[in-house]
Design a protein around this motif. Sequence first.
Motif, mmCIF file in Angstrom:
data_model
loop_
_atom_site.group_PDB
_atom_site.id
_atom_site.type_symbol
_atom_site.label_atom_id
_atom_site.label_comp_id
_atom_site.label_asym_id
_atom_site.label_seq_id
_atom_site.Cartn_x
_atom_site.Cartn_y
_atom_site.Cartn_z
ATOM 1 N N GLU A 1 3.123 2.577 10.707
ATOM 2 C CA GLU A 1 3.848 1.298 10.717
ATOM 3 C C GLU A 1 4.381 0.929 9.334
ATOM 4 O OE1 GLU A 1 2.692 -3.359 11.307
ATOM 5 O OE2 GLU A 1 1.761 -1.952 12.710
ATOM 6 N N ILE A 2 3.665 1.309 8.266
ATOM 7 C CA ILE A 2 4.063 0.858 6.923
ATOM 8 C C ILE A 2 4.599 1.955 6.013
ATOM 9 C CG2 ILE A 2 2.497 -1.116 6.955
ATOM 10 C CD1 ILE A 2 0.639 0.553 5.076
ATOM 11 N N MET A 3 4.531 3.210 6.444
ATOM 12 C CA MET A 3 4.977 4.290 5.551
ATOM 13 C C MET A 3 6.487 4.248 5.357
ATOM 14 S SD MET A 3 2.662 7.624 6.316
ATOM 15 C CE MET A 3 3.162 8.460 4.828
ATOM 16 N N THR A 4 6.895 4.532 4.153
ATOM 17 C CA THR A 4 8.318 4.598 3.855
ATOM 18 C C THR A 4 8.850 5.970 4.232
ATOM 19 O OG1 THR A 4 7.881 5.334 1.608
ATOM 20 C CG2 THR A 4 8.103 2.970 1.938
ATOM 21 N N GLN A 5 10.089 6.028 4.627
ATOM 22 C CA GLN A 5 10.694 7.288 5.066
ATOM 23 C C GLN A 5 10.765 8.319 3.953
ATOM 24 O OE1 GLN A 5 11.428 8.115 8.194
ATOM 25 N NE2 GLN A 5 10.608 6.145 8.815
ATOM 26 N N LYS A 6 10.809 7.882 2.705
ATOM 27 C CA LYS A 6 10.931 8.830 1.597
ATOM 28 C C LYS A 6 9.626 9.573 1.303
ATOM 29 C CE LYS A 6 9.947 5.345 -1.901
ATOM 30 N NZ LYS A 6 10.405 4.618 -3.040
ATOM 31 N N TYR A 7 8.546 9.133 1.885
ATOM 32 C CA TYR A 7 7.249 9.716 1.594
ATOM 33 C C TYR A 7 7.090 11.032 2.351
ATOM 34 C CZ TYR A 7 2.552 9.237 -0.287
ATOM 35 O OH TYR A 7 1.412 9.402 -1.006
ATOM 36 N N SER B 1 0.053 -4.314 10.823
ATOM 37 C CA SER B 1 -0.569 -5.222 11.780
ATOM 38 C C SER B 1 -2.033 -4.833 11.907
ATOM 39 C CB SER B 1 0.128 -5.093 13.140
ATOM 40 O OG SER B 1 1.481 -5.488 13.032
ATOM 41 N N ILE B 2 -2.797 -5.679 12.560
ATOM 42 C CA ILE B 2 -4.219 -5.409 12.781
ATOM 43 C C ILE B 2 -4.366 -4.739 14.146
ATOM 44 C CG2 ILE B 2 -6.527 -6.400 12.971
ATOM 45 C CD1 ILE B 2 -5.450 -8.849 11.402
ATOM 46 N N TYR B 3 -5.124 -3.667 14.173
ATOM 47 C CA TYR B 3 -5.362 -2.928 15.407
ATOM 48 C C TYR B 3 -6.857 -2.943 15.718
ATOM 49 C CZ TYR B 3 -0.592 -1.350 14.980
ATOM 50 O OH TYR B 3 0.775 -1.322 14.876
ATOM 51 N N GLU B 4 -7.176 -3.083 16.995
ATOM 52 C CA GLU B 4 -8.566 -3.033 17.421
ATOM 53 C C GLU B 4 -8.820 -1.680 18.079
ATOM 54 O OE1 GLU B 4 -11.684 -6.152 19.196
ATOM 55 O OE2 GLU B 4 -9.974 -5.780 20.529
ATOM 56 N N THR B 5 -9.970 -1.104 17.756
ATOM 57 C CA THR B 5 -10.279 0.249 18.196
ATOM 58 C C THR B 5 -11.763 0.380 18.506
ATOM 59 O OG1 THR B 5 -8.632 1.001 16.593
ATOM 60 C CG2 THR B 5 -10.029 2.673 17.563
ATOM 61 N N LYS C 1 -3.244 -8.015 16.330
ATOM 62 C CA LYS C 1 -2.484 -9.125 15.754
ATOM 63 C C LYS C 1 -1.357 -8.556 14.910
ATOM 64 C CE LYS C 1 -3.194 -13.418 13.183
ATOM 65 N NZ LYS C 1 -4.211 -14.224 12.507
ATOM 66 N N LYS C 2 -0.141 -9.000 15.164
ATOM 67 C CA LYS C 2 1.022 -8.538 14.408
ATOM 68 C C LYS C 2 1.039 -9.222 13.045
ATOM 69 C CE LYS C 2 4.964 -6.349 14.163
ATOM 70 N NZ LYS C 2 4.929 -4.955 13.807
ATOM 71 N N ILE C 3 1.224 -8.426 11.993
ATOM 72 C CA ILE C 3 1.331 -8.944 10.624
ATOM 73 C C ILE C 3 2.675 -8.480 10.076
ATOM 74 C CG2 ILE C 3 0.345 -8.917 8.288
ATOM 75 C CD1 ILE C 3 -1.534 -10.192 10.378
ATOM 76 N N ALA C 4 3.452 -9.404 9.529
ATOM 77 C CA ALA C 4 4.781 -9.055 9.032
ATOM 78 C C ALA C 4 4.796 -8.770 7.531
ATOM 79 C CB ALA C 4 5.775 -10.172 9.361
ATOM 80 N N THR C 5 4.031 -9.546 6.757
ATOM 81 C CA THR C 5 4.078 -9.393 5.306
ATOM 82 C C THR C 5 2.678 -9.553 4.709
ATOM 83 O OG1 THR C 5 4.388 -11.753 4.859
ATOM 84 C CG2 THR C 5 6.408 -10.433 5.203
ATOM 85 N N VAL C 6 2.545 -9.099 3.470
ATOM 86 C CA VAL C 6 1.290 -9.280 2.741
ATOM 87 C C VAL C 6 1.016 -10.771 2.574
ATOM 88 C CG1 VAL C 6 0.103 -8.862 0.551
ATOM 89 C CG2 VAL C 6 1.561 -7.079 1.525
ATOM 90 N N GLU C 7 2.047 -11.544 2.227
ATOM 91 C CA GLU C 7 1.888 -12.982 2.000
ATOM 92 C C GLU C 7 1.425 -13.711 3.259
ATOM 93 O OE1 GLU C 7 4.643 -11.248 1.220
ATOM 94 O OE2 GLU C 7 4.545 -11.234 -0.962
#
Length: 173
Positions: A130-136, A39-43, A160-166
């Motif tokens: 948010e996007i890291m895989t557990q195996k990493y 997702s998009i984060y504002e900082t 803004k919440k983003i669900a997918t690259v597409e």
Amino acid sequence: MMQAYLSIGTNIGEREQNLRDAVSMLLAQDEIAITAISSIYETAAVGYTEQDDFLNIAVALETKLDALELLAQCQKVENDLGRIREFRWGPRIIDLDILLYNNEKYETESLIIPHPRMYERAFVLVPLEEIMTQKYVMLEGVLEALQALDIEKEGVKLWKKIATVEEFVPFES
């Protein structure tokens, strides 16, 4: 294929469009496949604070490029989008940083992986987690660093919440 994670940020101009343009330019490379986007984060700005707030995302990708070739592609995207480096931590139209690369440690004059300051920056860690895989394997360090940071104090908020690259960058037919 190598797995890598990038942090992308912007605080000049049409910030969301700058992020979309950077992701689109990465997707245009045959050697890069984006597998997840946060997702998009504002900082609020860090370092030099007298500037506009940033929008930040993290991107997971697979690539045939080695770490230095990936760095070159990231710098090309920055240059093509008009990045000007006036001073350290200054305003920028776009900033791409390699955070992690294939679970490796890497150090040259031009590139250090894992990114040397990522564990100190909530604006990097929140979207990354948010996007890291557990195996990493590096995920453990990210989670530990997140627990040590005061996310609210750091001023990281979901923009803004983003669900997918597409969803973020629709593929053209």
